[in-house]
Design a protein around this motif. Structure first.
Motif, mmCIF file in Angstrom:
data_model
loop_
_atom_site.group_PDB
_atom_site.id
_atom_site.type_symbol
_atom_site.label_atom_id
_atom_site.label_comp_id
_atom_site.label_asym_id
_atom_site.label_seq_id
_atom_site.Cartn_x
_atom_site.Cartn_y
_atom_site.Cartn_z
ATOM 1 N N ASP A 95 -39.181 44.248 0.154
ATOM 2 C CA ASP A 95 -40.180 45.302 -0.060
ATOM 3 C C ASP A 95 -41.352 45.182 0.907
ATOM 4 O OD1 ASP A 95 -41.852 43.366 -1.588
ATOM 5 O OD2 ASP A 95 -40.411 43.694 -3.218
ATOM 6 N N ARG A 96 -42.573 44.879 0.413
ATOM 7 C CA ARG A 96 -43.747 45.010 1.299
ATOM 8 C C ARG A 96 -43.880 43.879 2.314
ATOM 9 N NH1 ARG A 96 -45.437 43.192 -3.453
ATOM 10 N NH2 ARG A 96 -46.818 41.399 -3.600
ATOM 11 N N GLY A 97 -43.176 42.767 2.098
ATOM 12 C CA GLY A 97 -43.281 41.629 3.014
ATOM 13 C C GLY A 97 -44.108 40.503 2.418
ATOM 14 N N THR A 98 -44.028 39.337 3.055
ATOM 15 C CA THR A 98 -44.752 38.145 2.606
ATOM 16 C C THR A 98 -46.251 38.307 2.847
ATOM 17 O OG1 THR A 98 -42.840 36.740 3.065
ATOM 18 C CG2 THR A 98 -44.994 35.652 3.026
ATOM 19 N N HIS A 99 -47.031 37.817 1.875
ATOM 20 C CA HIS A 99 -48.488 37.864 2.031
ATOM 21 C C HIS A 99 -48.941 36.967 3.182
ATOM 22 C CE1 HIS A 99 -52.770 37.752 1.189
ATOM 23 N NE2 HIS A 99 -52.725 36.451 0.999
ATOM 24 N N ILE A 100 -49.725 37.531 4.077
ATOM 25 C CA ILE A 100 -50.283 36.724 5.162
ATOM 26 C C ILE A 100 -51.802 36.717 5.071
ATOM 27 C CG2 ILE A 100 -48.381 36.882 6.802
ATOM 28 C CD1 ILE A 100 -50.149 39.173 8.084
ATOM 29 N N ASN A 101 -52.370 35.672 5.623
ATOM 30 C CA ASN A 101 -53.818 35.532 5.680
ATOM 31 C C ASN A 101 -54.152 35.060 7.086
ATOM 32 O OD1 ASN A 101 -56.565 35.205 4.989
ATOM 33 N ND2 ASN A 101 -56.066 34.274 3.004
ATOM 34 N N ILE A 102 -55.421 34.979 7.383
ATOM 35 C CA ILE A 102 -55.841 34.552 8.719
ATOM 36 C C ILE A 102 -56.908 33.473 8.605
ATOM 37 C CG2 ILE A 102 -55.411 36.656 10.057
ATOM 38 C CD1 ILE A 102 -58.771 36.773 9.343
ATOM 39 N N SER A 103 -57.113 32.753 9.691
ATOM 40 C CA SER A 103 -58.397 32.111 9.903
ATOM 41 C C SER A 103 -59.181 33.097 10.725
ATOM 42 C CB SER A 103 -58.240 30.797 10.655
ATOM 43 O OG SER A 103 -58.113 29.745 9.734
ATOM 44 N N GLY A 104 -60.415 33.355 10.293
ATOM 45 C CA GLY A 104 -61.195 34.391 10.951
ATOM 46 C C GLY A 104 -62.377 33.837 11.712
ATOM 47 N N ILE A 105 -62.814 34.618 12.697
ATOM 48 C CA ILE A 105 -63.995 34.234 13.466
ATOM 49 C C ILE A 105 -64.888 35.461 13.621
ATOM 50 C CG2 ILE A 105 -63.066 34.699 15.787
ATOM 51 C CD1 ILE A 105 -64.341 31.924 16.583
ATOM 52 N N ALA A 106 -66.205 35.224 13.665
ATOM 53 C CA ALA A 106 -67.160 36.323 13.764
ATOM 54 C C ALA A 106 -68.431 35.833 14.434
ATOM 55 C CB ALA A 106 -67.484 36.854 12.365
ATOM 56 N N ILE A 107 -69.237 36.781 14.897
ATOM 57 C CA ILE A 107 -70.562 36.436 15.435
ATOM 58 C C ILE A 107 -71.598 36.681 14.342
ATOM 59 C CG2 ILE A 107 -72.277 36.903 17.233
ATOM 60 C CD1 ILE A 107 -70.060 37.625 19.123
ATOM 61 N N ALA A 108 -72.443 35.682 14.116
ATOM 62 C CA ALA A 108 -73.457 35.780 13.071
ATOM 63 C C ALA A 108 -74.457 36.888 13.404
ATOM 64 C CB ALA A 108 -74.183 34.445 12.925
ATOM 65 N N ALA A 109 -74.998 37.505 12.357
ATOM 66 C CA ALA A 109 -75.862 38.678 12.515
ATOM 67 C C ALA A 109 -77.050 38.409 13.438
ATOM 68 C CB ALA A 109 -76.356 39.154 11.146
ATOM 69 N N TYR A 110 -77.611 37.201 13.366
ATOM 70 C CA TYR A 110 -78.820 36.895 14.149
ATOM 71 C C TYR A 110 -78.557 35.859 15.237
ATOM 72 C CZ TYR A 110 -80.737 39.378 10.171
ATOM 73 O OH TYR A 110 -80.971 40.320 9.208
ATOM 74 N N ALA A 111 -77.328 35.829 15.725
ATOM 75 C CA ALA A 111 -76.932 34.828 16.718
ATOM 76 C C ALA A 111 -77.909 34.762 17.890
ATOM 77 C CB ALA A 111 -75.537 35.153 17.230
ATOM 78 N N ASP A 132 -37.793 34.441 11.662
ATOM 79 C CA ASP A 132 -38.659 35.603 11.676
ATOM 80 C C ASP A 132 -38.768 36.149 10.255
ATOM 81 O OD1 ASP A 132 -40.329 37.407 12.852
ATOM 82 O OD2 ASP A 132 -38.828 38.285 14.185
ATOM 83 N N PHE A 133 -39.840 36.816 9.951
ATOM 84 C CA PHE A 133 -39.991 37.341 8.589
ATOM 85 C C PHE A 133 -40.846 38.601 8.604
ATOM 86 C CE2 PHE A 133 -44.433 36.181 7.800
ATOM 87 C CZ PHE A 133 -44.651 35.243 8.795
ATOM 88 N N LYS A 134 -40.706 39.360 7.530
ATOM 89 C CA LYS A 134 -41.503 40.578 7.388
ATOM 90 C C LYS A 134 -42.817 40.237 6.703
ATOM 91 C CE LYS A 134 -41.218 45.126 5.179
ATOM 92 N NZ LYS A 134 -40.464 45.916 4.177
ATOM 93 N N SER A 135 -43.939 40.616 7.347
ATOM 94 C CA SER A 135 -45.273 40.388 6.781
ATOM 95 C C SER A 135 -45.737 41.639 6.047
ATOM 96 C CB SER A 135 -46.292 40.120 7.888
ATOM 97 O OG SER A 135 -45.899 39.043 8.689
ATOM 98 N N ASP A 136 -46.500 41.437 4.979
ATOM 99 C CA ASP A 136 -47.181 42.545 4.311
ATOM 100 C C ASP A 136 -48.024 43.263 5.360
ATOM 101 O OD1 ASP A 136 -48.671 44.255 2.734
ATOM 102 O OD2 ASP A 136 -49.165 42.739 1.222
ATOM 103 N N THR A 137 -47.823 44.553 5.501
ATOM 104 C CA THR A 137 -48.489 45.288 6.581
ATOM 105 C C THR A 137 -49.820 45.905 6.167
ATOM 106 O OG1 THR A 137 -47.119 47.180 5.999
ATOM 107 C CG2 THR A 137 -46.423 45.860 7.911
ATOM 108 N N LEU A 138 -50.192 45.769 4.885
ATOM 109 C CA LEU A 138 -51.492 46.291 4.477
ATOM 110 C C LEU A 138 -52.580 45.571 5.278
ATOM 111 C CD1 LEU A 138 -52.959 48.161 2.329
ATOM 112 C CD2 LEU A 138 -53.392 46.030 1.092
#
Ligand code: FE
Length: 344
Positions: A254-270, A316-322
């Motif tokens: 069906d929708r695929g395996t749940h995936i997550n990330i490690s995320g990166i961002a720039i702080a608001a007041y960098a 290979d596998f199907k990832s949840d595309t949401l």
């Protein structure tokens, strides 16, 4: 020009020059990182970045929620340039609190799939992980495995190992279940999992795998890279345990395996936003992406980065595309659902 006028002029010149230099050195020489990731590979990559650019990397590692609190308290006095999490959910929360700013990083647009990043460029994934089922093939028949949803079936009674609902990976997984089925069905699912648990939730993902080996349960909900870390552990027992387990990617029909990330961002007041952008470009380079895979067994977010042999073995596998940014709306409900279902 009178002598004292010349003196004034010189003093002003000295002050102006030193001000200019200090503001330049702020832009040129440092980047300050607040990171909820605690992996050796990150520090190795930061060191390589320092060598390549001359920009010094200051790293503060702490619990992600503590870092979010700290960013909130520091406000526009925060020295943080970069914020790193091991979870998309926490990144979305930080964004919603106004702690991030949009970034203009070429590699994000060029290489990061849209489902793994914020549509307005407030954050991006740098690595990808799948939340899979780990099982002992001597205790579980492959035909028993199918979906996260089917783990509530009676044949799983007393066999499921999973960590606490306080865990960010589980909260984001629950957000994806709510996104798919709505809150009421998600609550029934959570209650069904609680009924089928081998033991009350405790320990981290690795501990769930070890509990299978110890005979406490038969199937564990675990992020893929922990299996890579166990298989390559310096501890022989951990290697043996991981070697007897298999990975199953749920929801392939069906929708695929749940995936997550490690995320990166720039702080608001960098204070050093330019340097922050350079570091993010660096971590999204093909080489860095492959280093995350080679050393930490996380999937690259770039499609052109080479897979390691272990990934090929897992297949290979199907990832949840949401798109992950759409899980934000379901993070608070996820906590409520866990509480109502008695998933500690
Ligand atoms: Fe982790």
């Amino acid at each position: 020009m009178h002598k004292h006028q010349l003196l004034h002029f010189l003093i002003i010149l000295v002050i102006a020059t030193s001000l200019l230099l200090s503001s330049c050195s702020g832009e040129r020489d440092v980047v300050n990182i607040y990171s909820g990731r605690h992996y050796q590979i990150d520090e190795n990559l930061f060191r390589d970045f320092e060598r390549e650019t001359g920009i010094r990397v200051n790293l503060i590692k702490a619990d992600t929620d503590q870092l979010i609190n700290r960013l909130e308290m520091e406000g526009n006095n925060s020295p943080a340039d970069i914020f790193i999490t091991a979870d998309a959910g926490r990144m979305i929360m930080a964004m919603d609190k106004g702690l991030l700013q949009p970034m203009d990083v070429t590699a994000i647009k060029d290489f990061v799939p849209s489902g793994l990043r914020d549509p307005d460029n407030y954050w991006t994934g740098i690595t990808k992980r799948a939340r899979v089922l780990v099982y002992d093939p001597e205790k579980v028949d492959l035909s028993e495995l199918s979906t996260y949803e089917d783990l509530v079936l009676p044949h799983w009674q007393g066999r499921i190992l999973v960590r606490s609902s306080q865990n960010h990976y589980n909260q984001t997984l629950m957000a994806s279940i709510i996104a798919e089925h709505g809150e009421e069905k998600a609550r029934e699912w959570a209650a069904g999992i609680v009924d089928n648990m081998a033991r009350p939730p405790r320990g981290n993902d690795r501990d769930q795998v070890k509990a299978i080996a110890a005979g406490e349960g038969d199937v564990a909900i675990v992020n893929t890279y922990y299996m890579g870390l166990l298989l390559n552990s310096t501890n022989r027992e951990e290697r043996n345990i991981a070697g007897q387990m298999k990975i199953f990617f749920p929801n392939q029909q069906d929708r695929g395996t749940h995936i997550n990330i490690s995320g990166i961002a720039i702080a608001a007041y960098a204070p050093n936003a330019q340097n922050a952008q350079k570091l993010i470009e660096y971590l999204l380079s093909k080489e860095s992406q492959e280093a995350f895979a080679n050393n930490n067994f996380e999937y690259p977010v770039r499609a052109d980065a080479q897979w390691i042999e272990l990934f090929n073995e897992w297949g290979d596998f199907k990832s949840d595309t949401l798109p992950l940014d759409q899980l934000g709306a379901f993070l608070s409900p996820a906590t409520i659902v866990f509480n109502q279902a008695g998933w500690n």
